[in-house]
Structure formats: structure tokens, C-alpha cells
Enzyme design. Sequence first.
Site, PDB file in Angstrom:
ATOM      1  CG  HIS A 165      -8.476 -22.162  11.933  1.00 32.20           C
ATOM      2  ND1 HIS A 165      -8.976 -23.333  11.413  1.00 32.20           N
ATOM      3  CD2 HIS A 165      -9.541 -21.343  12.111  1.00 32.20           C
ATOM      4  CE1 HIS A 165     -10.290 -23.232  11.291  1.00 32.20           C
ATOM      5  NE2 HIS A 165     -10.657 -22.040  11.709  1.00 32.20           N
TER       6      HIS A 165
ATOM      7  CG  ASP B  44      -6.059  -5.090   2.505  1.00 32.59           C
ATOM      8  OD1 ASP B  44      -6.716  -4.374   1.712  1.00 32.59           O
ATOM      9  OD2 ASP B  44      -5.687  -4.685   3.619  1.00 32.59           O
TER      10      ASP B  44
ATOM     11  CB  CYS C 184     -10.271 -26.649   8.973  1.00 33.85           C
ATOM     12  SG  CYS C 184      -8.917 -25.517   8.650  1.00 33.85           S
TER      13      CYS C 184
ATOM     14  CG  ASP D 206      -0.320   0.168   2.475  1.00 31.37           C
ATOM     15  OD1 ASP D 206       0.881   0.414   2.497  1.00 31.37           O
ATOM     16  OD2 ASP D 206      -1.010   0.062   3.496  1.00 31.37           O
TER      17      ASP D 206
ATOM     18  CB  CYS E 256      -8.345 -28.141  11.966  1.00 34.57           C
ATOM     19  SG  CYS E 256      -9.167 -26.568  12.342  1.00 34.57           S
TER      20      CYS E 256
ATOM     21  CB  CYS F  94      -5.390 -25.063   9.128  1.00 38.65           C
ATOM     22  SG  CYS F  94      -5.978 -25.082  10.826  1.00 38.65           S
TER      23      CYS F  94
END
Lengths: 418, 418
Positions: free
Chosen positions: B334, B265, B303, B91, B308, B305
Site C-alpha cells: 500500500h 529514495d 487506492c 548508493d 485496499c 493496491c
Amino acid sequence: MSTRFEVLARDGAARRGRLTTAHGVVDTPVFMPLATTGTVKAMTPEGVAATGARIVLGNTYHLMLRPGAERVERLGGLHRMMGWDRPILTDSGGFQVMSLASLRKISEDGVEFRSHLDGSRHLLTPERSVEIQRLLGADITMAFDECAPFPAERPAIEASIERTLRWAERSRAAFRPRPGHGIFGIVQGGVHPDLRQRSVARLVEIGFDGYAIGGLAIGEGQDTTFAMVEATAPALPEDRPRYLMGVGKPADLVGAVRRGVDMFDCVLPTRSGRTAQAFTREGTLNLRNARHADDPAPLDPECRCPACAGFSRAYLHHLTKSGEILASMLLTAHNLTYYADLMLALRFYNLRKQYGSNPSISAELDRIFTNIVSGKLSLANLQLTGIESTNAVIYNEKKLKSANIVQNPTEQRSFDVY
Amino acid sequence: MSTRFEVLARDGAARRGRLTTAHGVVDTPVFMPLATTGTVKAMTPEGVAATGARIVLGNTYHLMLRPGAERVERLGGLHRMMGWDRPILTDSGGFQVMSLASLRKISEDGVEFRSHLDGSRHLLTPERSVEIQRLLGADITMAFDECAPFPAERPAIEASIERTLRWAERSRAAFRPRPGHGIFGIVQGGVHPDLRQRSVARLVEIGFDGYAIGGLAIGEGQDTTFAMVEATAPALPEDRPRYLMGVGKPADLVGAVRRGVDMFDCVLPTRSGRTAQAFTREGTLNLRNARHADDPAPLDPECRCPACAGFSRAYLHHLTKSGEILASMLLTAHNLTYYADLMLALRFYNLRKQYGSNPSISAELDRIFTNIVSGKLSLANLQLTGIESTNAVIYNEKKLKSANIVQNPTEQRSFDVY
């Protein structure tokens, strides 16, 4: 059968051993990272294993208060809860409750204390400590002991070791034998060799699967620590592992291994990782120091850890200055890798004695080790699993020799420089 | 050639696209995790990539102050410094310097401000902002803009967008074209559709590689955010990516994608990860809540991830209560996985239109998508790389069908439930 320990090789007082537990084998000498509350701080279990660590240390005091021993058991035990399927040793809580000072009261029964979290009242006895460690599922349980402060008057220490020995007896009696699980006794005695030896004799009489040397590294200085190890280790059974609690700096580990110690734990590599301190072959670095701000070099070019593989000192400096969690993650991984590699080097060194009958192999192993210690030889070039095995060592040695990565054998640094 | 963008499929106003940059391809719609200071907080670069994220967002304001743009360039650029070899968008610093309030002074030239770190004085102009982003090595540079506060009087907003448009022209002129690198303009105009459209018209006249919708998600409410997107997106060129800055919650993303937005974002998944908040298919969970203390279930059984895959809610609760860094690491992983999977589901959904001529495939894709969104179908069963490719989608669909993992097609939840 409880835990099993074999001494595979000796070099003076130093030993190369193998400890077998319900959750696998631990090659000694070994350093055990702290997983105080059920996590090695700033690390995933996979990350811990990747450093080379093979056993971690859980904390009875912290885990009994939060999340609670019975809860850990309901969740399948500490191994399952924290996702670590290798061995775990738990301390007995003795050291922590002693350090609560005004919050605790010691009696023959045990220690009554108030939680540092919420002030709630608890009683920790030898029986309850051993029960908690069983609920946690520890592969190695520590007897509940009293660690006398330093300095302390001799009569106070004598009274303390007598109580600790009675507690050791109660701990041993409370321990339920299970295959691959063992209980270690803890030698106390302050800085008095005769009290240390009295403690050893009585503990050996009771009989434990291993012996810890406690009550050291609390301000007495390295010379005294080593003197106490020298007064203790030779009196301990040859066929049991020896664990020097709370030690220490790299040079402390090297000196203690030479004096016959097999196991260590210390907060240093993990805590330092969260306070911008890194152990390297050049010595300790403070990453907050502005001299790193523009340095594109890695922390330690010989290191195989994720911090050294991927990032510059300048970036690590930036992360520490910015208070970024990634700084703690990377520096902890680095420091634990350094400690694991140091122990690997020490194990490797002790092995050379096995090949003493062949002078050329023995000399070559000496050179390899010297190069590991001096940082001339990257441990990344050694196959970790390979050199863990006594059978594979000649193969590795030959491979290293043919690859010509053992260089400058004349420029040797001494063993203690590390 | 600058960045390249192709729209691969459309569904109403929603688009499935592909953005090609110097550091690789980004499939859209896409969510970009924040790497404000040069790190996605509590994550390694490998961990970020493992969540499915393919582009991250660096921050001109933070990086210019520490470690400094010229230093980042000396270290080989932001990609190399932080160990991330995929695309980076930076940015312009406009939003951050505006939020310094009393510490900054706006003029036609730019914004003079004092660093929040040490009080040092700095000037950020469109030219300097674009130069910093070049020094950082951003694949996508953002034009330097003024983000008017909400609420604000219409005359103040008009003056602000006029200045922002002049700054956009200067930013565009200062941008040095390089292969695979682009610059995006930022649409402002508060909550006034006509001002938004005036802003769009002038930006398109200047000509950018993509267009951001800025100045939203600052307190105006979701309805107004959506209304402003509806007033803006249709006026933007079809063949350029559209980026809604600072948005948002999962439902905001779904609604904005339906209204034609391609890129997002937001601090939410990462910040929430450090404050014990987890996004799941059941809704948002506060892991500090005592109801999780004994729950052996994972956060989200669907999930993929690391949190999990390996840990219980009870353990995550324990880690958050204990203030452990691992809690931030696991929950951030996660949440970013959840966001990445949500975007994956949205990309997948938009693809179905390409197969509209074949009713059976189209209907099957609909059912697959519904099952992804409702959590009945684990995204772990989809090959991430496979369904990123339009050519591979039929293969994957057939594979899923034959594996019979698309179940209960009648129990459908609506698109907006997510």
C-alpha cells in the site's frame, strides 16, 4: 443438504474423492494449509490459491480471542475478512485449550481457560465452540473434543473418550444445518485400537458428515500412527471423508492415503517456510546451510512455484541469512506447492484404477505417476484443472504420451520413497 | 553512451523528465523504493513493479558484506539475483560507513570499518566502492562521499566537502563507461548555501551523469532541507537528473519537486509498512490503533493496491496486532503504491504546461490533477502506461472527461495539502 462427499475411485484402501461445500469443491486426498489466525502465514490469499491449495484451516481458539468470533461475523465472516472465497474448515479449539496445561480446567460442561494473550478468563463448551465456528462461517465445523496427552494411562484415556463422545453428541445437537455446511466428529482413543473402535462406533451412531482421527502425531511415532489409522479407517463409513489431524511429513501423508485417509492439515510446510526449511524431490533442505551460498540452481528444478521459477538457492540462502521476510514468503509458497503437488500426484495415482479395464492406459498412468513422484515429470506440464477432472485424464495422458515427456519408465522409484 | 536524461516539460522550477538506462526508462519525478540487501522488504519483485515502482535502490555497504559483491557478480549480478529486470541505483556505502561511528576510521584513502555483522575489518575507498557497484551491475553508480553529521562545525564541513570532492574525482576516474550506465556525483555542504554551491561548481567541473543532493534529511528540518535544495538545484545543469537522497515524507517530495528535484529514495514507505503505519489521502494511519478494530472500510477507497482492493481496516488491524507477516506485506504494498501514485500525480501535473497554449486542455488537466491529489479521482482509472507518455495524455484526458469522472472542479485543495 450438508457437505457432500463422493468416492470417485479406489486403489486398495486408498480413495480418490470429491467433497462439495458451500464454497466449492475440494478434490481428495487433500492437504489443508493452516490459516490459524485468519491468514496463511506469509501468504496472500491469491498466493495460497496459486500453490494449488483449495481449502484452509482456521482456528477457533485463536480467532475467538482475537479478533473475536462476533467481530468476525460483523465483518462478514472469516471468508470475507481474510479474502478467501474457497472452503474453510475450523478446528474446535479443543486441541489448543488442552495444550494450555496449567492455564485450563476441564469439567463435564467444558474447558475453562485463561487466554495466552492477556490472561482473561474464558469458557469453551461444545455448544460455544460450534457457535463460534458458525459465527466464523466455517464450511466444516469440528466437534469439540478432548485430546488426551501421549503417553497417558489407559483409564485416563477411557474417561477422556467417554467425555469426548458426550461432547460429540452435544456438538452435533448444537450444529445448525445449513446448505453446504457440515460437522465432523473426532475419533480419539490414544494408541489403543479397541478404544479407537469404541469411539468410532459411537460417533457413527451419532452420525457426522465426516470423521477425523485425532490425538495422533503427538509423539507416538509413525508406525503407531499408521497402526491407529489401520485400526480406525476401515470401521468408518465408506461414504464420508476421513481427516487425519495434524499430519504430517510427506511420507506420513503418502502412508496415510494408502490406508484410506482423505484429508490432512499440518503446520510443517508453513512453519518450515519461516525457518529456512524447504521440501524438495531431493529431500528436505536447510537454506541456511553455507553450501547453498554460491549455488545458482533453483530449489527444485521441477517445481512450478514462484521461488523456483525466479530465484537461485544462493539468493534464498542470502535472504534467510539476512532474516528477510521475502525468504518466508518464497519458502512458504514453495512448501505449500510441494504439498499440493504431492496430493495432486496421489489423486492422480488413485484415478488409474478407473481405467484398469484398459491395460495400456492403466500402465501408462502408472508410469506417469511414477515420474511425477520421482521428479522426472514436472507437474507444471500437467494442466491442474484438467487432471482434477476424471473425464479429462485420458486426454492429458495422451497429450503427455505424444509429447514424449514420460521417460525412463524402467527406472522407477517405489511409492513410499517420496 | 551512458544514461540519458531528457526534460519533457517544466512548471516553474519543477520538471517532468525521462531517464533512460540499460534496464529501461524511468519517468521522473520518481520515488525509488529501498532494496537494501537485494530485496524490497516484504515484497516480491512482481509486487514491487505492481505498485508502479520502476527503479529500486541497492546498498553497497550491505551487499558487500553479505552476500559479497564478487558473489553477486558470479550469480549474474544484482538484477538477476533478485529477479528485478528494471533499473537499479546503488548508493556508494558512504552514508552507511559514516553512521558506524566508533567502528570506522576515515583517512584520505577511504574509510576503514568493522562489519556490523561479524566485526570483520574492511576498507572502502572511492575506487572499491565504484568497483563494487560495477560488480553488482548498477545502472546508476553513486560516487563515494562523506556525509558530515548534523549539526557540525563549519570548518569540519569544509574539510569534509573538500575530501568528498577529491573522492568524487577518484570515483569518476574509477567508473568504467558502459552503455546505459551512469555515475552521479553527490553535493555536500551541510546547511551552508555557499559550501553547497562550491560543491556543485566543482562536481559540475568533474562532470557527472546526474547529481545528488546529499547530507540532508538528517535532522535539520523541512524548512532547511528546502532552503538547501533552493541553494543547490538552480546551480545544477538543466540537462541532468537531480536526486535528493533519503527524502522523505509525501509533503517533502511535493515541495522538493516544486524546487526542481527529479529523484528520491527513503526508508519511510517500506519501514512504515512493517510498523503498522499507512499513508493515505486522509493522512497517516496507525493500524494498531483500536479504533480500526471494527472498521469494515478499506485503508483508502481510492487506492488500487492489493491491501485496499481486498481487505478491511479491521482485518489489517487484526493482522498487525497478531504480528502477522501479511500485515507487513500488505501495508508495504500500500505505502509503495501511495508513493508511486503521488509521483505519478506530480508527473501528470507538470505535463499540463505543455498544453498551456490550449486553455481548455490546460484547465482540464489542472482539474484532473486536483482531483487526483484530493482523492476524488482514482488513479486506478488512469492508464498508468498511457499517461506516462506525453503523446497519450490528451487521449487520456479526453477519455476521463467523456467518462465524467472528473467531478466537483470547484472544490479544489491546494498543491501542498497532500
